[in-house]
Design a protein around this motif. Structure first.
Motif, PDB file in Angstrom:
ATOM      1  N   SER A  31       2.724   7.416 -13.413  1.00 33.26           N
ATOM      2  CA  SER A  31       1.318   7.259 -13.022  1.00 33.26           C
ATOM      3  C   SER A  31       0.419   6.998 -14.225  1.00 33.26           C
ATOM      4  O   SER A  31      -0.540   6.232 -14.155  1.00 33.26           O
ATOM      5  N   LEU A  32       0.752   7.629 -15.357  1.00 33.53           N
ATOM      6  CA  LEU A  32      -0.097   7.537 -16.539  1.00 33.53           C
ATOM      7  C   LEU A  32       0.283   6.399 -17.472  1.00 33.53           C
ATOM      8  O   LEU A  32      -0.562   5.845 -18.166  1.00 33.53           O
ATOM      9  N   LYS A  33       1.566   6.037 -17.489  1.00 35.16           N
ATOM     10  CA  LYS A  33       2.056   5.109 -18.506  1.00 35.16           C
ATOM     11  C   LYS A  33       2.274   3.683 -18.008  1.00 35.16           C
ATOM     12  O   LYS A  33       2.514   2.784 -18.811  1.00 35.16           O
ATOM     13  N   THR A  34       2.225   3.459 -16.696  1.00 30.80           N
ATOM     14  CA  THR A  34       2.481   2.121 -16.164  1.00 30.80           C
ATOM     15  C   THR A  34       1.198   1.562 -15.565  1.00 30.80           C
ATOM     16  O   THR A  34       0.720   2.052 -14.541  1.00 30.80           O
ATOM     17  N   GLU A  35       0.656   0.541 -16.208  1.00 27.52           N
ATOM     18  CA  GLU A  35      -0.636  -0.017 -15.792  1.00 27.52           C
ATOM     19  C   GLU A  35      -0.564  -0.596 -14.384  1.00 27.52           C
ATOM     20  O   GLU A  35      -1.476  -0.425 -13.575  1.00 27.52           O
ATOM     21  N   GLU A  36       0.540  -1.291 -14.080  1.00 29.15           N
ATOM     22  CA  GLU A  36       0.709  -1.897 -12.767  1.00 29.15           C
ATOM     23  C   GLU A  36       0.702  -0.841 -11.668  1.00 29.15           C
ATOM     24  O   GLU A  36       0.092  -1.014 -10.610  1.00 29.15           O
ATOM     25  N   PHE A  37       1.386   0.285 -11.930  1.00 24.46           N
ATOM     26  CA  PHE A  37       1.449   1.357 -10.951  1.00 24.46           C
ATOM     27  C   PHE A  37       0.089   2.050 -10.823  1.00 24.46           C
ATOM     28  O   PHE A  37      -0.321   2.441  -9.724  1.00 24.46           O
ATOM     29  N   THR A  38      -0.616   2.189 -11.942  1.00 23.64           N
ATOM     30  CA  THR A  38      -1.949   2.801 -11.926  1.00 23.64           C
ATOM     31  C   THR A  38      -2.907   1.990 -11.059  1.00 23.64           C
ATOM     32  O   THR A  38      -3.702   2.547 -10.292  1.00 23.64           O
ATOM     33  N   GLU A  39      -2.825   0.653 -11.162  1.00 19.70           N
ATOM     34  CA  GLU A  39      -3.664  -0.212 -10.331  1.00 19.70           C
ATOM     35  C   GLU A  39      -3.319  -0.059  -8.856  1.00 19.70           C
ATOM     36  O   GLU A  39      -4.205  -0.080  -7.992  1.00 19.70           O
ATOM     37  N   SER A  40      -2.029   0.125  -8.561  1.00 23.76           N
ATOM     38  CA  SER A  40      -1.605   0.319  -7.170  1.00 23.76           C
ATOM     39  C   SER A  40      -2.132   1.641  -6.616  1.00 23.76           C
ATOM     40  O   SER A  40      -2.482   1.732  -5.442  1.00 23.76           O
ATOM     41  N   ILE A  41      -2.182   2.664  -7.465  1.00 21.42           N
ATOM     42  CA  ILE A  41      -2.737   3.955  -7.042  1.00 21.42           C
ATOM     43  C   ILE A  41      -4.224   3.800  -6.702  1.00 21.42           C
ATOM     44  O   ILE A  41      -4.703   4.341  -5.705  1.00 21.42           O
ATOM     45  N   LYS A  42      -4.960   3.033  -7.532  1.00 26.30           N
ATOM     46  CA  LYS A  42      -6.383   2.806  -7.269  1.00 26.30           C
ATOM     47  C   LYS A  42      -6.575   2.062  -5.942  1.00 26.30           C
ATOM     48  O   LYS A  42      -7.478   2.386  -5.158  1.00 26.30           O
ATOM     49  N   LYS A  43      -5.730   1.051  -5.700  1.00 27.12           N
ATOM     50  CA  LYS A  43      -5.814   0.304  -4.441  1.00 27.12           C
ATOM     51  C   LYS A  43      -5.490   1.212  -3.254  1.00 27.12           C
ATOM     52  O   LYS A  43      -6.136   1.133  -2.208  1.00 27.12           O
ATOM     53  N   PHE A  44      -4.484   2.077  -3.446  1.00 30.66           N
ATOM     54  CA  PHE A  44      -4.090   3.019  -2.394  1.00 30.66           C
ATOM     55  C   PHE A  44      -5.249   3.965  -2.077  1.00 30.66           C
ATOM     56  O   PHE A  44      -5.546   4.232  -0.909  1.00 30.66           O
ATOM     57  N   TYR A  45      -5.919   4.441  -3.110  1.00 36.57           N
ATOM     58  CA  TYR A  45      -7.058   5.349  -2.937  1.00 36.57           C
ATOM     59  C   TYR A  45      -8.210   4.650  -2.212  1.00 36.57           C
ATOM     60  O   TYR A  45      -8.795   5.200  -1.282  1.00 36.57           O
ATOM     61  N   ARG A  46      -8.541   3.414  -2.656  1.00 33.24           N
ATOM     62  CA  ARG A  46      -9.640   2.675  -2.028  1.00 33.24           C
ATOM     63  C   ARG A  46      -9.332   2.358  -0.569  1.00 33.24           C
ATOM     64  O   ARG A  46     -10.207   2.458   0.294  1.00 33.24           O
ATOM     65  N   ARG A  47      -8.077   1.985  -0.296  1.00 34.05           N
ATOM     66  CA  ARG A  47      -7.683   1.649   1.068  1.00 34.05           C
ATOM     67  C   ARG A  47      -7.813   2.844   1.994  1.00 34.05           C
ATOM     68  O   ARG A  47      -8.334   2.741   3.107  1.00 34.05           O
ATOM     69  N   ASN A  48      -7.359   3.989   1.533  1.00 34.65           N
ATOM     70  CA  ASN A  48      -7.436   5.197   2.347  1.00 34.65           C
ATOM     71  C   ASN A  48      -8.869   5.718   2.471  1.00 34.65           C
ATOM     72  O   ASN A  48      -9.233   6.289   3.492  1.00 34.65           O
ATOM     73  N   LYS A  49      -9.670   5.487   1.432  1.00 33.79           N
ATOM     74  CA  LYS A  49     -11.077   5.885   1.484  1.00 33.79           C
ATOM     75  C   LYS A  49     -11.814   5.078   2.548  1.00 33.79           C
ATOM     76  O   LYS A  49     -12.647   5.612   3.299  1.00 33.79           O
ATOM     77  N   ILE A  50     -11.495   3.782   2.635  1.00 27.91           N
ATOM     78  CA  ILE A  50     -12.100   2.921   3.657  1.00 27.91           C
ATOM     79  C   ILE A  50     -11.705   3.386   5.054  1.00 27.91           C
ATOM     80  O   ILE A  50     -12.531   3.458   5.967  1.00 27.91           O
ATOM     81  N   HIS A  51     -10.422   3.729   5.237  1.00 24.93           N
ATOM     82  CA  HIS A  51      -9.937   4.201   6.542  1.00 24.93           C
ATOM     83  C   HIS A  51     -10.654   5.481   6.967  1.00 24.93           C
ATOM     84  O   HIS A  51     -11.025   5.642   8.135  1.00 24.93           O
ATOM     85  N   ILE A  52     -10.849   6.383   5.999  1.00 23.35           N
ATOM     86  CA  ILE A  52     -11.533   7.645   6.302  1.00 23.35           C
ATOM     87  C   ILE A  52     -12.978   7.387   6.697  1.00 23.35           C
ATOM     88  O   ILE A  52     -13.511   7.973   7.634  1.00 23.35           O
ATOM     89  N   THR A  53     -13.641   6.466   5.974  1.00 22.67           N
ATOM     90  CA  THR A  53     -15.046   6.118   6.270  1.00 22.67           C
ATOM     91  C   THR A  53     -15.184   5.510   7.657  1.00 22.67           C
ATOM     92  O   THR A  53     -16.101   5.844   8.416  1.00 22.67           O
ATOM     93  N   VAL A  54     -14.252   4.621   8.010  1.00 21.02           N
ATOM     94  CA  VAL A  54     -14.275   3.971   9.325  1.00 21.02           C
ATOM     95  C   VAL A  54     -14.090   4.998  10.442  1.00 21.02           C
ATOM     96  O   VAL A  54     -14.763   4.963  11.470  1.00 21.02           O
ATOM     97  N   ARG A  55     -13.176   5.932  10.228  1.00 18.05           N
ATOM     98  CA  ARG A  55     -12.928   6.977  11.235  1.00 18.05           C
ATOM     99  C   ARG A  55     -14.157   7.855  11.457  1.00 18.05           C
ATOM    100  O   ARG A  55     -14.473   8.250  12.575  1.00 18.05           O
TER     101      ARG A  55
END
Length: 323
Positions: free
Chosen positions: A297-321
């Protein structure tokens, strides 16, 4: 006659105990604090590795050979922690140190199979990095999702078969003396040393197994990084060389976390007190599954970006609900 000795039964010429007694941390003071620590480590391993698998599964950008190996490492980390820590807590925190013969061999199988797969997966990851850096133009041709799945599946089969062979030789041993296993789980070495008949095949396996599944694979990993280092020296631009090196840092840390405690414990051998050896080996088994998700999570930039996308995607779902 003691309760333990009364558990023996004779099947043909082989004497098998109904139960084994796991001594584990019995002679170590203040072990309850250590059990609390193990519970904490297991909880972090459970959450961390599940999260890694979830991020890789949901982000199609990570459906690549490299992250198939990372996903497999998360699976093996989760499995080895689950095979080791909950039974260990049940055994010592709740004082149920008697374990049936069949349950003991089952525990041996899962712990050794999953820990073997940890080593295999780190080796596969080093192969992936070696091809990516040494043969960048042919990487997509050599390392594909299909080839990575075949390699991973073959490794699982080989790991399971090798442990089953070791257990097969254990079932041919007679236990007519002590049934006390001097370990914190149903460890192969402490079990076969209790046998009162010829345990030579199990002894050979006990020496061969670490060589094949740890030393040889560590040497392979070292060999891949020698090849990587030679390839990096041929890269003229320092920025390109640094970028290529950064793709390997997370894997190098994973290798160090996994192999360093094992190498130190085996190198010191009998110089380590039995209690210290038990603590060292248990930490070597439970800490890597907790640390690996944090490292990626800390050392791989590509994976870190995927975590951010995962967070934003789930945040949108929560807001819609909520709306």
């Amino acid at each position: 006659m003691s309760p333990l000795n009364s558990t023996f039964f004779i099947n043909a010429t082989i004497v098998r105990p109904e139960f084994f007694f796991i001594s584990g941390f019995s002679g170590i003071p203040h072990t309850k604090y250590y059990y609390v620590f193990l519970c904490f480590v297991y909880a972090l391993s459970l959450v961390g590795n599940t999260f890694v698998m979830l991020v890789i599964y949901t982000d199609h950008c990570l459906h690549s050979p490299k992250y198939i190996a990372v996903f497999n490492l998360a699976v093996t980390d989760l499995c080895v922690s689950t095979a080791l820590v909950p039974p260990l807590i049940d055994t010592f925190l709740f004082k149920s140190q008697l374990i049936s013969y069949e349950a003991c061999l089952t525990n041996l199988f899962f712990v050794f199979c999953f820990s073997t797969m940890q080593s295999f997966t780190l080796t596969v990851m080093s192969y992936d990095r070696c091809v990516a850096i040494c043969f960048p133009l042919r990487y997509n041709e050599i390392v594909t999702n299909k080839s990575m799945l075949i390699i991973t599946t073959t490794a699982w089969g080989f790991a399971a078969l090798s442990v089953l062979i070791a257990i097969g030789f254990i079932t041919r041993l007679s236990f007519c003396k002590s049934v006390v296993i001097n370990s914190y789980f149903c460890d192969h070495g402490p079990i076969f040393r209790l046998a009162c008949n010829d345990n030579t095949p199990s002894n050979v396996i006990g020496w061969t197994y670490p060589l094949v599944f740890h030393l040889f694979q560590l040497l392979f990993i070292i060999g891949t990084y020698i090849s990587i280092a030679r390839a990096l020296f041929k890269i003229a631009a320092a920025s390109d060389r640094l970028k290529a090196m950064q793709t390997c840092t997370s894997h190098l840390i994973l290798v160090g976390v996994f192999y360093l405690p094992i190498c130190v414990t085996f190198a010191l051998g009998s110089l380590i007190h039995q209690n210290a050896r038990i603590i060292n080996t248990s930490l070597a088994m439970v800490l890597p599954p907790m640390l690996n998700p944090m490292i990626y999570s800390l050392k791989t930039e590509e994976f870190t970006e995927s975590i951010k996308k995962f967070y934003r995607r789930n945040k949108i779902h929560i807001t819609v609900r909520k709306k």
